[in-house]
Design a protein around this motif. Structure first.
Motif, PDB file in Angstrom:
ATOM      1  N   ILE A   1      -3.633  -4.581 -15.186  1.00 47.85           N
ATOM      2  CA  ILE A   1      -3.023  -4.415 -13.861  1.00 47.85           C
ATOM      3  C   ILE A   1      -1.816  -5.340 -13.703  1.00 47.85           C
ATOM      4  O   ILE A   1      -0.738  -4.916 -13.291  1.00 47.85           O
ATOM      5  CB  ILE A   1      -4.063  -4.670 -12.755  1.00 47.85           C
ATOM      6  N   PHE A   2      -1.958  -6.601 -14.065  1.00 48.49           N
ATOM      7  CA  PHE A   2      -0.849  -7.531 -13.868  1.00 48.49           C
ATOM      8  C   PHE A   2       0.227  -7.368 -14.930  1.00 48.49           C
ATOM      9  O   PHE A   2       1.388  -7.705 -14.694  1.00 48.49           O
ATOM     10  CB  PHE A   2      -1.367  -8.959 -13.776  1.00 48.49           C
TER      11      PHE A   2
ATOM     12  N   PHE B   1       3.637  -3.419  -2.468  1.00 50.06           N
ATOM     13  CA  PHE B   1       2.957  -3.328  -3.761  1.00 50.06           C
ATOM     14  C   PHE B   1       2.460  -4.699  -4.206  1.00 50.06           C
ATOM     15  O   PHE B   1       1.309  -4.854  -4.634  1.00 50.06           O
ATOM     16  CB  PHE B   1       3.928  -2.726  -4.781  1.00 50.06           C
ATOM     17  N   LEU B   2       3.314  -5.724  -4.082  1.00 47.68           N
ATOM     18  CA  LEU B   2       2.908  -7.071  -4.466  1.00 47.68           C
ATOM     19  C   LEU B   2       1.810  -7.615  -3.558  1.00 47.68           C
ATOM     20  O   LEU B   2       0.908  -8.325  -4.020  1.00 47.68           O
ATOM     21  CB  LEU B   2       4.123  -8.000  -4.460  1.00 47.68           C
TER      22      LEU B   2
ATOM     23  N   GLU C   1      -0.490  -5.813  -2.093  1.00 44.29           N
ATOM     24  CA  GLU C   1      -1.712  -5.130  -2.508  1.00 44.29           C
ATOM     25  C   GLU C   1      -2.296  -5.772  -3.767  1.00 44.29           C
ATOM     26  O   GLU C   1      -3.509  -5.970  -3.882  1.00 44.29           O
ATOM     27  CB  GLU C   1      -1.414  -3.660  -2.756  1.00 44.29           C
ATOM     28  N   LEU C   2      -1.437  -6.130  -4.721  1.00 43.00           N
ATOM     29  CA  LEU C   2      -1.922  -6.791  -5.929  1.00 43.00           C
ATOM     30  C   LEU C   2      -2.444  -8.190  -5.623  1.00 43.00           C
ATOM     31  O   LEU C   2      -3.426  -8.642  -6.215  1.00 43.00           O
ATOM     32  CB  LEU C   2      -0.804  -6.854  -6.965  1.00 43.00           C
TER      33      LEU C   2
ATOM     34  N   GLY D   1      -5.862  -7.834  -4.250  1.00 42.59           N
ATOM     35  CA  GLY D   1      -6.787  -7.531  -5.339  1.00 42.59           C
ATOM     36  C   GLY D   1      -7.121  -8.763  -6.165  1.00 42.59           C
ATOM     37  O   GLY D   1      -8.274  -8.969  -6.555  1.00 42.59           O
ATOM     38  N   LEU D   2      -6.119  -9.603  -6.435  1.00 40.36           N
ATOM     39  CA  LEU D   2      -6.365 -10.840  -7.176  1.00 40.36           C
ATOM     40  C   LEU D   2      -7.248 -11.787  -6.371  1.00 40.36           C
ATOM     41  O   LEU D   2      -8.169 -12.396  -6.918  1.00 40.36           O
ATOM     42  CB  LEU D   2      -5.047 -11.518  -7.529  1.00 40.36           C
TER      43      LEU D   2
ATOM     44  N   LEU E   1      -7.969  -6.594 -15.250  1.00 37.85           N
ATOM     45  CA  LEU E   1      -7.024  -7.428 -14.506  1.00 37.85           C
ATOM     46  C   LEU E   1      -5.772  -7.700 -15.325  1.00 37.85           C
ATOM     47  O   LEU E   1      -4.659  -7.704 -14.791  1.00 37.85           O
ATOM     48  CB  LEU E   1      -7.687  -8.744 -14.097  1.00 37.85           C
TER      49      LEU E   1
ATOM     50  N   GLU F   1       2.189  -4.686 -13.421  1.00 40.31           N
ATOM     51  CA  GLU F   1       2.996  -5.243 -12.334  1.00 40.31           C
ATOM     52  C   GLU F   1       4.295  -5.819 -12.872  1.00 40.31           C
ATOM     53  O   GLU F   1       5.375  -5.576 -12.327  1.00 40.31           O
ATOM     54  CB  GLU F   1       2.215  -6.326 -11.605  1.00 40.31           C
TER      55      GLU F   1
END
Length: 124
Positions: free
Chosen positions: A75-76, A104-105, A107-108, A111-112, A72, A79
């Motif tokens: 990933i961030f 994109f944001l 999707e993140l 996921g979060l 995580l 980002e």
């Protein structure tokens, strides 16, 4: 015949770099042995990272949550690395670039939310 003299500055540079690296590694070790500060004992060789001996074998398996938090974080971190160039070039990309980044944001964020719901961010 190939003229290799143009590579001489590179070889000199590499030689100086290797010599300085060896100097920075071996000079402190030699000085510590000559001055008498190199005196290993049980106190100096004890665990120093956390202050107490390890409970288990150091090669034991970690809990999966450590890996989840690391993934995580990566990933961030990526980002954030993508947001800076996007923000700088937003005037060139216009609405299509903005819509793509919002996707994109989103999707993140999904996921979060999933990781949060599954308890990947909880510690016991």
């Amino acid at each position: 015949m190939v003229d290799l003299s143009q590579y001489l500055p590179i070889l000199i540079f590499l030689g100086i770099a290797v010599a300085l690296s060896a100097l920075f590694v071996f000079l402190p070790m030699g000085v510590s042995r000559l001055t008498g500060t190199h005196q290993p004992n049980a106190q100096k060789n004890s665990e120093y990272e956390c202050g107490f001996p390890a409970f288990e074998d150091p090669r034991s398996q970690f809990d999966v949550r450590f890996y989840l938090v690391a993934i995580l974080f990566i990933i961030f971190d990526l980002e954030a690395a993508f947001l800076f160039p996007w923000a700088v070039s937003l005037d060139l990309t216009g609405w299509p670039g903005w819509i793509t980044m919002m996707g994109f944001l989103f999707e993140l964020a999904v996921g979060l939310a999933y990781a949060w719901k599954k308890g990947a961010l909880e510690w016991e």
